[in-house]
Write a protein that holds these residues in place. Structure first.
Motif, PDB file in Angstrom:
ATOM      1  N   GLY A   1       0.830  -1.202   0.000  1.00 16.96           N
ATOM      2  CA  GLY A   1       0.000   0.000   0.000  1.00 16.96           C
ATOM      3  C   GLY A   1       0.859   1.244   0.000  1.00 16.96           C
ATOM      4  O   GLY A   1       2.086   1.186   0.180  1.00 16.96           O
ATOM      5  N   SER A   2       0.229   2.370  -0.222  1.00 14.99           N
ATOM      6  CA  SER A   2       0.924   3.661  -0.181  1.00 14.99           C
ATOM      7  C   SER A   2      -0.051   4.712   0.317  1.00 14.99           C
ATOM      8  O   SER A   2      -1.268   4.558   0.200  1.00 14.99           O
ATOM      9  CB  SER A   2       1.467   4.048  -1.565  1.00 14.99           C
ATOM     10  OG  SER A   2       0.394   4.294  -2.466  1.00 14.99           O
ATOM     11  N   CYS A   3       0.504   5.806   0.864  1.00 18.20           N
ATOM     12  CA  CYS A   3      -0.359   6.860   1.395  1.00 18.20           C
ATOM     13  C   CYS A   3       0.461   8.118   1.601  1.00 18.20           C
ATOM     14  O   CYS A   3       1.680   8.075   1.797  1.00 18.20           O
ATOM     15  CB  CYS A   3      -0.988   6.427   2.724  1.00 18.20           C
ATOM     16  SG  CYS A   3      -2.164   7.607   3.421  1.00 18.20           S
ATOM     17  N   GLY A   4      -0.225   9.240   1.563  1.00 19.34           N
ATOM     18  CA  GLY A   4       0.421  10.522   1.850  1.00 19.34           C
ATOM     19  C   GLY A   4      -0.614  11.608   2.008  1.00 19.34           C
ATOM     20  O   GLY A   4      -1.791  11.431   1.665  1.00 19.34           O
ATOM     21  N   PRO A   5      -0.219  12.750   2.550  1.00 19.63           N
ATOM     22  CA  PRO A   5      -1.146  13.876   2.706  1.00 19.63           C
ATOM     23  C   PRO A   5      -1.616  14.384   1.353  1.00 19.63           C
ATOM     24  O   PRO A   5      -0.848  14.434   0.386  1.00 19.63           O
ATOM     25  CB  PRO A   5      -0.307  14.939   3.432  1.00 19.63           C
ATOM     26  CG  PRO A   5       0.848  14.188   4.029  1.00 19.63           C
ATOM     27  CD  PRO A   5       1.120  13.056   3.102  1.00 19.63           C
ATOM     28  N   TYR A   6      -2.873  14.772   1.289  1.00 17.53           N
ATOM     29  CA  TYR A   6      -3.412  15.340   0.045  1.00 17.53           C
ATOM     30  C   TYR A   6      -2.840  16.726  -0.203  1.00 17.53           C
ATOM     31  O   TYR A   6      -2.675  17.144  -1.346  1.00 17.53           O
ATOM     32  CB  TYR A   6      -4.937  15.423   0.151  1.00 17.53           C
ATOM     33  CG  TYR A   6      -5.623  15.911  -1.105  1.00 17.53           C
ATOM     34  CD1 TYR A   6      -5.873  15.039  -2.158  1.00 17.53           C
ATOM     35  CD2 TYR A   6      -6.019  17.240  -1.236  1.00 17.53           C
ATOM     36  CE1 TYR A   6      -6.504  15.471  -3.311  1.00 17.53           C
ATOM     37  CE2 TYR A   6      -6.641  17.688  -2.391  1.00 17.53           C
ATOM     38  CZ  TYR A   6      -6.889  16.800  -3.424  1.00 17.53           C
ATOM     39  OH  TYR A   6      -7.512  17.253  -4.566  1.00 17.53           O
ATOM     40  N   ASP A   7      -2.515  17.453   0.870  1.00 21.16           N
ATOM     41  CA  ASP A   7      -2.033  18.819   0.725  1.00 21.16           C
ATOM     42  C   ASP A   7      -1.161  19.154   1.929  1.00 21.16           C
ATOM     43  O   ASP A   7      -1.140  18.428   2.930  1.00 21.16           O
ATOM     44  CB  ASP A   7      -3.215  19.791   0.638  1.00 21.16           C
ATOM     45  CG  ASP A   7      -2.839  21.139   0.028  1.00 21.16           C
ATOM     46  OD1 ASP A   7      -1.664  21.318  -0.346  1.00 21.16           O
ATOM     47  OD2 ASP A   7      -3.714  22.007  -0.066  1.00 21.16           O
ATOM     48  N   HIS A   8      -0.420  20.260   1.827  1.00 17.32           N
ATOM     49  CA  HIS A   8       0.427  20.748   2.904  1.00 17.32           C
ATOM     50  C   HIS A   8       0.212  22.250   3.085  1.00 17.32           C
ATOM     51  O   HIS A   8      -0.153  22.946   2.133  1.00 17.32           O
ATOM     52  CB  HIS A   8       1.910  20.497   2.605  1.00 17.32           C
ATOM     53  CG  HIS A   8       2.308  19.058   2.586  1.00 17.32           C
ATOM     54  ND1 HIS A   8       2.079  18.239   1.505  1.00 17.32           N
ATOM     55  CD2 HIS A   8       2.923  18.276   3.527  1.00 17.32           C
ATOM     56  CE1 HIS A   8       2.530  17.022   1.770  1.00 17.32           C
ATOM     57  NE2 HIS A   8       3.047  17.021   2.989  1.00 17.32           N
TER      58      HIS A   8
ATOM     59  N   ILE B   1      -1.901  18.539   5.857  1.00 13.46           N
ATOM     60  CA  ILE B   1      -3.128  19.328   6.004  1.00 13.46           C
ATOM     61  C   ILE B   1      -3.899  18.968   7.265  1.00 13.46           C
ATOM     62  O   ILE B   1      -4.420  19.852   7.962  1.00 13.46           O
ATOM     63  CB  ILE B   1      -4.016  19.184   4.738  1.00 13.46           C
ATOM     64  CG1 ILE B   1      -5.220  20.106   4.811  1.00 13.46           C
ATOM     65  CG2 ILE B   1      -4.399  17.748   4.483  1.00 13.46           C
ATOM     66  CD1 ILE B   1      -4.885  21.571   4.757  1.00 13.46           C
ATOM     67  N   ALA B   2      -3.986  17.688   7.609  1.00 11.57           N
ATOM     68  CA  ALA B   2      -4.724  17.297   8.816  1.00 11.57           C
ATOM     69  C   ALA B   2      -4.075  17.873  10.061  1.00 11.57           C
ATOM     70  O   ALA B   2      -4.758  18.314  10.993  1.00 11.57           O
ATOM     71  CB  ALA B   2      -4.807  15.775   8.914  1.00 11.57           C
TER      72      ALA B   2
ATOM     73  N   ASP C   1      -7.980  14.575   3.566  1.00  9.57           N
ATOM     74  CA  ASP C   1      -6.726  14.960   4.210  1.00  9.57           C
ATOM     75  C   ASP C   1      -5.578  14.067   3.755  1.00  9.57           C
ATOM     76  O   ASP C   1      -4.421  14.462   3.813  1.00  9.57           O
ATOM     77  CB  ASP C   1      -6.871  14.887   5.732  1.00  9.57           C
ATOM     78  CG  ASP C   1      -7.875  15.898   6.255  1.00  9.57           C
ATOM     79  OD1 ASP C   1      -7.696  17.099   5.968  1.00  9.57           O
ATOM     80  OD2 ASP C   1      -8.839  15.497   6.916  1.00  9.57           O
ATOM     81  N   MET C   2      -5.914  12.853   3.345  1.00 13.42           N
ATOM     82  CA  MET C   2      -4.878  11.948   2.839  1.00 13.42           C
ATOM     83  C   MET C   2      -5.511  10.994   1.839  1.00 13.42           C
ATOM     84  O   MET C   2      -6.729  10.779   1.841  1.00 13.42           O
ATOM     85  CB  MET C   2      -4.218  11.172   3.977  1.00 13.42           C
ATOM     86  CG  MET C   2      -5.128  10.242   4.725  1.00 13.42           C
ATOM     87  SD  MET C   2      -4.312   9.412   6.134  1.00 13.42           S
ATOM     88  CE  MET C   2      -4.309  10.732   7.364  1.00 13.42           C
TER      89      MET C   2
END
Length: 825
Positions: A112-119, A135-136, A153-154
């Motif tokens: 799997g992979s994941c990261g913040p949608y925005d900063h 962002i969260a 948020d992600m």
């Protein structure tokens, strides 16, 4: 993208002076970290934390994680919810944390992979200046929800081809991978266990929007000598030396919170001597934290049979130090003073860890912290409230200061962030500085029953006394009215006018006056010269149908502040046009919304069809992106409101030049400095039909306002949008095309001697025309099909013409519905 389309793009770009790579966004988006499926059997189980296992767990959740699932099987959802409930017991946030979870096909060994949608960066409460926070986390620190459910948020992806174990008991078979563990792992990345380091072409670097952008995780990364990798006084960015550091094998997260659980060396990161994309830096070292170690969750790989249902104190400590355990100093900077007197500085200090009450200071200087620095302890005068008083010597021209606080883990925070490089300054003596007014002029006012509000910002070094507005209606002066402060710098007020007394096309002009609180009563007028004017736009009575070909110049049916009705050069007819080219900025996170609104409300019927001809030459999104994605750059959209414009919902999803091949090719055909400079032309018009009830946002008998909106983000732009021949709920006539471009198929393309043309119409068409033009505008062939319906197939030969690019035009009853480039090899 189909193979023939790709070939066409290559040929078109070869004929132009600029390739596609020149226009693309100069925003570097690092890949999200991913978790690798190790083939090893690592049978183990680390149970969930006590916070989760507590009998009162449900009453102790510190946050709310809301997941939107895409293609997820039910058993995977259940395991996912179990994992999110573990994080909910550990992470504190007053706002929901939204996750988009995608069940998809990934590379064979990626779990799997994941990261913040925005900063976000440089917001109130951020510990570090010029550092990006996920962002969260930014929402949690600021105390304000920035996005809401419309933007996650992600974003997390999980490989559908993995042999998963969806149980929650940790008894994972040695042939399967524990899904709960991987979800816990990926959510940690989305919470901020990630950043912008990369190795590219044997060069180490970090960037997001610009070179040097670093995340709050990157801020913690140090080498074996304790040197911070984002310290540009030590390591240039980009540089070969930075690459050597990133692949040194020995990097650490200098995390006081993590070190409190394991005193001694900072947590060791995964930094193999060969850069491992998706794994390096943003994982813990597996040799240091093996599968039976409580801190194993954030290592870069997971074995079969391994179940880790606890983030571990090291991971929780790192997350704490990127900001999830924060100390916030709330302080309102003091204004300048004309008379020197003792200064009392007050602050509210809120800390997630206990405060070290012996390390709370007001730090000040009379030479901007060059040589002379002094400090005074802050004393408590209420819950979370502290103050200190400075005695200022006579004849001191100014004093600079900042506030410093330390928590029980010896983590220091300042306000402003970045002190002592950044600080507040109070000047003393007579004031001759006028206030500063920041105001977004009113462009127009749509009279829908809501009051006419004016808002502005007024700042002054000493303080503001009065703000008021002088205005006139159609050149006749009216009684001025005052603006009321609603925050430290924000002022607002209502124009004292009765909307029933305003008429369509009335003009209101105004100026804003601000007076400061000094003895001199310094005054400023905005604008400095002239005045601001705007037009009153009345909403007309509702109608069941509407049509406009924009040839009657007397009609005032649309709000034309951002759009205009015009006939550009080389166009035969007038239409509704956005600016050509439409604007964009060079500033990240800034955007334009260009809007034109139909002033006739529409009462929806069962056959709620909106149709119009359009040209869309706006920046295409990245390949594979969809409306709503961050990489879906500029777009156009038709929206409606059933509450007089208070809220707007789409009639159909936004779209860009990728919507039709002819628009896409035209956009790319001529590019300079990232921008498309291809001008629109009449042959690019394509008809669009929208069923206004299809997406469920609106129902029969709703009365709606309709607007057309062009969204332009930072950097690249193109020619824009043209709209003609609008028909709303009008009877289908020969002037309204019934044929959709999606029902027209041209193949093969490129072709050698002939190509096939297939047209599928659900309704009868009186006259169907096909025309082929050379790129110089010479008509090569034309064909007509009369009284057609259903499937029409024709084989078209142009073997006697020279190889090259030609233009295929399809018309229905004389109205163009498709323009497409075809390639004759």
């Amino acid at each position: 993208m189909h193979k023939f389309t790709f070939t066409l793009l290559i040929l078109v770009l070869a004929l132009s002076t600029s390739g596609q790579h020149l226009w693309q966004k100069k925003i570097y988006k690092p890949d999200y970290p991913w978790c690798i499926a190790s083939p090893e059997v690592r049978k183990s189980f680390i149970p969930p934390p006590k916070e989760f296992l507590s009998p009162l767990k449900s009453a102790e959740n510190n946050s709310d994680i809301i997941v939107t699932y895409h293609n997820f099987p039910t058993e995977a959802k259940n395991a996912f919810e179990y994992a999110t409930s573990i994080w909910e017991s550990l992470i504190e946030s007053p706002f929901p944390i939204y996750i988009d979870a995608i069940w998809t096909e990934s590379e064979e060994n990626v779990l799997g992979s994941c990261g913040p949608y925005d900063h976000k960066m440089n917001f109130e409460g951020a510990r570090h200046k010029d550092i990006f926070y996920p962002i969260a986390l930014a929402e949690k620190i600021i105390g304000t929800e920035l996005t809401g459910p419309e933007r996650p948020d992600m974003i997390a992806e999980f490989n559908e081809n993995i042999n998963w174990y969806f149980g929650t008991d940790g008894n994972t078979p040695t042939t399967e991978y524990d899904f709960v563990s991987v979800v816990l792992h990926e959510i940690a990345h989305g919470l901020g266990f990630t950043g912008f380091f990369n190795v590219l072409d044997q060069t180490g670097e970090y960037r997001l929007f610009d070179w040097g952008d670093a995340s709050s995780f990157d801020y913690l990364v140090v080498n074996n000598d304790g040197e911070q990798l984002i310290d540009t006084t030590i390591f240039d960015n980009p540089s070969d030396e930075l690459r050597r550091q990133l692949t040194s094998g020995y990097l650490f997260a200098y995390s006081p919170s993590a070190m409190a659980s394991e005193p001694g060396t900072p947590p060791r990161l995964y930094a193999p001597i060969r850069w491992n994309e998706g794994s390096s830096i943003y994982h813990l070292n597996g040799a240091t934290y093996p599968s039976d170690n409580i801190n194993n969750l954030m290592t870069h790989s997971m074995g079969r049979g391994q179940a880790t249902h606890h983030p571990g104190p090291v991971t929780l400590g790192i997350l704490a130090d990127i900001g999830w355990k924060n100390l916030k100093i709330n302080h309102t900077m003091l204004k300048d003073m004309e008379v020197i007197k003792p200064l009392t500085i007050e602050a509210e200090i809120q800390s997630d860890y206990p405060l070290d009450l012996s390390q709370l200071y007001l730090v000040f200087s009379t030479d901007s912290f060059v040589m002379h620095v002094d400090s005074i302890p802050l004393e408590s005068f209420g819950e979370d409230k502290f103050s200190a008083t400075m005695l200022i010597n006579p004849n001191t021209p100014f004093v600079s200061y900042y506030i410093s606080a330390t928590d029980s883990l010896n983590r220091s925070f300042t306000n402003p962030a970045g002190a002592p490089k950044n600080f507040f300054t109070i000047n003393f003596g007579p004031d001759d500085i006028a206030p500063v007014i920041t105001h977004q002029p009113i462009d127009f006012f749509i009279e829908t029953g809501f009051p006419l509000v004016l808002s502005t910002q007024v700042e002054d070094n000493l303080g503001v006394d009065t703000v008021y507005v002088e205005y006139a209606i159609n050149g006749v002066p009216q009684q001025p009215f005052g603006l009321t402060p609603i925050s430290i710098i924000d002022y607002a007020g209502l124009f004292p006018v009765n909307n029933n007394q305003l008429n369509d096309n009335d003009e209101i002009s105004y100026t804003i006056v601000a007076i400061d609180a000094s003895s001199s009563k310094n005054t400023v007028i905005f604008p400095e010269t002239g005045e601001i004017s705007f037009i009153i736009e009345k909403i007309f009575d509702p109608v069941f149908s509407y049509s406009n070909d924009f040839e009657d110049e007397s009609l005032r049916d649309f709000v034309l502040t951002d759009f205009s009705i015009e006939k550009p050069e080389n166009f035969e007819n007038s239409a509704l046009h956005s600016p050509h080219p439409y604007p964009s900025t060079l500033q990240n996170e800034t955007a334009f919304n260009l809007i034109t609104l139909l002033k006739h409300p529409i009462i929806l019927k069962e056959d709620a069809i909106l149709t119009f001809d359009e040209i869309v030459l706006v920046e295409p999104g990245d390949e594979g992106s969809s409306f709503g994605d961050m990489e879906f750059w500029d777009y156009v959209i038709v929206e409606a409101s059933k509450d007089s414009g208070a809220t707007w919902l789409p009639l159909t999803n936004g779209y860009d030049s990728n919507e039709h091949e002819t628009w896409e090719n035209s956009y790319y055909h001529s590019v300079a400095d990232m921008n498309s400079i291809t001008a629109g032309s009449p042959d690019l018009y394509i008809n669009r039909q929208i069923d206004m009830l299809e997406n469920g946002n609106f129902n029969v008998n709703d009365t709606i306002l309709i607007r057309f909106r062009l969204y332009s983000d930072a950097l690249a732009h193109g020619w824009g949008w043209a709209i003609d021949n609008i028909e709303i709920q009008t009877p289908i006539t020969t002037s309204v095309p019934v044929l959709s471009p999606r029902k027209i198929l041209v193949y093969p393309n490129p072709f050698r001697e002939s190509f096939n043309l297939t047209i599928n119409s659900e309704r009868p068409i009186e006259l169907l025309q096909m025309e082929i033009y050379s790129m110089h505008g010479q008509k090569i062939q034309s064909h007509e099909f009369k009284n057609t319906t259903g499937l029409v197939t024709s084989k078209i030969s142009i073997k006697n013409n020279v190889p090259g690019i030609y233009l295929l035009i399809i018309k229905e009853n004389g109205k163009q519905v498709l323009s497409k480039k075809i390639i004759h090899n």
